[in-house]
Design a protein around this motif. Structure first.
Motif, PDB file in Angstrom:
ATOM      1  N   VAL A  47       0.814  -1.218   0.000  1.00 20.53           N
ATOM      2  CA  VAL A  47       0.000   0.000   0.000  1.00 20.53           C
ATOM      3  C   VAL A  47       0.847   1.268   0.000  1.00 20.53           C
ATOM      4  O   VAL A  47       0.307   2.373  -0.094  1.00 20.53           O
ATOM      5  CB  VAL A  47      -0.954   0.024   1.210  1.00 20.53           C
ATOM      6  N   GLY A  48       2.169   1.141   0.119  1.00 21.25           N
ATOM      7  CA  GLY A  48       2.998   2.339   0.134  1.00 21.25           C
ATOM      8  C   GLY A  48       4.455   2.024   0.395  1.00 21.25           C
ATOM      9  O   GLY A  48       4.884   0.863   0.348  1.00 21.25           O
ATOM     10  N   TYR A  49       5.203   3.103   0.667  1.00 19.89           N
ATOM     11  CA  TYR A  49       6.622   2.992   0.998  1.00 19.89           C
ATOM     12  C   TYR A  49       6.898   3.812   2.252  1.00 19.89           C
ATOM     13  O   TYR A  49       6.226   4.824   2.509  1.00 19.89           O
ATOM     14  CB  TYR A  49       7.503   3.520  -0.134  1.00 19.89           C
ATOM     15  N   VAL A  50       7.898   3.394   3.006  1.00 22.85           N
ATOM     16  CA  VAL A  50       8.418   4.189   4.111  1.00 22.85           C
ATOM     17  C   VAL A  50       9.920   4.370   3.890  1.00 22.85           C
ATOM     18  O   VAL A  50      10.588   3.483   3.351  1.00 22.85           O
ATOM     19  CB  VAL A  50       8.153   3.529   5.481  1.00 22.85           C
ATOM     20  N   PRO A  59       1.945   5.272  -2.581  1.00 23.09           N
ATOM     21  CA  PRO A  59       2.153   6.456  -1.744  1.00 23.09           C
ATOM     22  C   PRO A  59       3.361   6.327  -0.825  1.00 23.09           C
ATOM     23  O   PRO A  59       3.680   5.238  -0.337  1.00 23.09           O
ATOM     24  CB  PRO A  59       0.851   6.535  -0.931  1.00 23.09           C
ATOM     25  N   LEU A  60       4.012   7.456  -0.576  1.00 31.22           N
ATOM     26  CA  LEU A  60       5.098   7.531   0.399  1.00 31.22           C
ATOM     27  C   LEU A  60       4.504   7.966   1.735  1.00 31.22           C
ATOM     28  O   LEU A  60       3.869   9.013   1.828  1.00 31.22           O
ATOM     29  CB  LEU A  60       6.157   8.532  -0.053  1.00 31.22           C
ATOM     30  N   LEU A  61       4.681   7.164   2.771  1.00 27.44           N
ATOM     31  CA  LEU A  61       4.176   7.476   4.101  1.00 27.44           C
ATOM     32  C   LEU A  61       5.313   8.105   4.905  1.00 27.44           C
ATOM     33  O   LEU A  61       6.310   7.446   5.185  1.00 27.44           O
ATOM     34  CB  LEU A  61       3.653   6.221   4.802  1.00 27.44           C
ATOM     35  N   ILE A  88       1.744  10.856   1.930  1.00 29.41           N
ATOM     36  CA  ILE A  88       0.883  11.005   3.109  1.00 29.41           C
ATOM     37  C   ILE A  88       1.769  11.384   4.294  1.00 29.41           C
ATOM     38  O   ILE A  88       2.720  10.664   4.611  1.00 29.41           O
ATOM     39  CB  ILE A  88       0.123   9.706   3.433  1.00 29.41           C
ATOM     40  N   TYR A  89       1.446  12.497   4.943  1.00 32.11           N
ATOM     41  CA  TYR A  89       2.219  12.963   6.093  1.00 32.11           C
ATOM     42  C   TYR A  89       1.347  12.902   7.343  1.00 32.11           C
ATOM     43  O   TYR A  89       0.185  13.311   7.326  1.00 32.11           O
ATOM     44  CB  TYR A  89       2.702  14.404   5.874  1.00 32.11           C
ATOM     45  N   TRP A  90       1.923  12.388   8.407  1.00 29.37           N
ATOM     46  CA  TRP A  90       1.237  12.363   9.694  1.00 29.37           C
ATOM     47  C   TRP A  90       1.465  13.703  10.376  1.00 29.37           C
ATOM     48  O   TRP A  90       2.599  14.108  10.613  1.00 29.37           O
ATOM     49  CB  TRP A  90       1.783  11.228  10.554  1.00 29.37           C
ATOM     50  N   LEU A  95      -2.027  14.789   6.168  1.00 24.12           N
ATOM     51  CA  LEU A  95      -2.044  15.675   5.015  1.00 24.12           C
ATOM     52  C   LEU A  95      -1.553  14.897   3.809  1.00 24.12           C
ATOM     53  O   LEU A  95      -0.481  14.286   3.853  1.00 24.12           O
ATOM     54  CB  LEU A  95      -1.153  16.899   5.254  1.00 24.12           C
ATOM     55  N   LEU A  96      -2.336  14.907   2.737  1.00 25.48           N
ATOM     56  CA  LEU A  96      -2.010  14.144   1.541  1.00 25.48           C
ATOM     57  C   LEU A  96      -1.671  15.069   0.380  1.00 25.48           C
ATOM     58  O   LEU A  96      -2.287  16.135   0.219  1.00 25.48           O
ATOM     59  CB  LEU A  96      -3.193  13.268   1.114  1.00 25.48           C
TER      60      LEU A  96
END
Length: 275
Positions: free
Chosen positions: A121-124, A153-155, A185-187, A198-199
């Motif tokens: 679902v994404g990358y970290v 998405p990049l988390l 996506i930013y926490w 915030l996306l």
């Protein structure tokens, strides 16, 4: 009256004996067939003929075939009839990448292991390396890459693993067409809302939202974005209610101020003319 043919008992005895002999022979052949059939089964089960010759693994993208086979504990010395598919499925299910698994015999010598893995679902990013992350929060440490290719998405800034897990769980529920629209996506936790995110979207918009029920609330995004002008800039809020908040560029603000000033001057000129 017609005369009936009379057959003496001496003439019938040989025929009765022959019929009885045929019946006994048929019964003997039947029992011998069953006997040899059972012997054949026993020999088959005790011989290499009943051993597994092929193990097929289907549906795996992140796990190697060898790894899954090793977890199954199946070998070419395993008897295809004595294996317990449920036990094998339980063993493979311990793999944190595997969402579900089904094991089937494919006679005469093949076992098929069909997997369903959790979706990426994404990358970290960790130490300048980008690692894929699955819908259950598992990070694929062995699949890191130096460059982020943007195919998921990049988390970023998820310093709390619990919130990262909640985020990946929500992303797992998203339809693929919406997931592909998300770039980053930013926490962004605040005192009153630790779930705030915030996306940045691939179509140029930003989204202000929350992790809680994110997948459900994000379903309205395509319909909102489709109603906006392509060159519109702003934030789509999907928290309490859903609405678009535009932010004008400095040049737009200056142009608006100039228009206001021009309108004021025109009104003053008209007033002087009337006087």
């Amino acid at each position: 009256m017609s005369k009936k043919k009379i057959v003496s008992i001496e003439e019938r005895i040989p025929k009765l004996k022959q019929a009885r002999k045929k019946k006994v022979n048929r019964r003997l052949v039947f029992y011998l067939s069953i006997f040899f059939f059972l012997i054949s089964i026993i020999v088959y089960l005790q011989s290499p003929l009943s051993h597994i010759k092929t193990i097929n693994v289907i549906g795996n993208s992140y796990s190697a075939d060898e790894e899954i086979i090793k977890q199954s504990k199946l070998t070419t010395k395993s008897n295809i009839w004595t294996i317990n598919p449920s036990d094998i499925e339980n063993e493979i299910s311990k793999n944190e990448i595997v969402e579900s698994v089904e094991v089937n015999r494919k006679l005469p010598w093949t076992v098929e292991i069909e997997l369903k893995e959790f979706e990426r679902v994404g990358y970290v990013e960790r130490d300048h390396i980008f690692y894929p992350i699955l819908g259950n929060g598992t990070t694929l440490g062995g699949a890191g890459q130096e460059h982020y290719n943007g195919d998921a998405p990049l988390l970023a800034e998820f310093s709390d693993e619990a919130y990262l897990l909640r985020m990946t769980s929500e992303l797992q529920k998203l339809p693929e067409n919406i997931l592909n629209l998300i770039s980053e996506i930013y926490w962004k936790p605040v005192d009153e809302n630790k779930n705030k995110i915030l996306l940045y979207m691939n179509d140029g918009f930003m989204v202000d939202g929350t992790i809680r029920n994110f997948a459900e609330k994000m379903e309205v995004y395509p319909s909102i974005a489709s109603q906006l002008e392509p060159d519109s800039k702003g934030i789509i809020h999907i928290g309490v209610g859903a609405y678009f908040e535009s932010f004008a560029s400095p040049s737009d603000e200056e142009a608006e101020e100039e228009n206001d000033e021009a309108s004021s001057e025109d009104m003053e000129t008209e007033s002087e003319s009337e006087e």
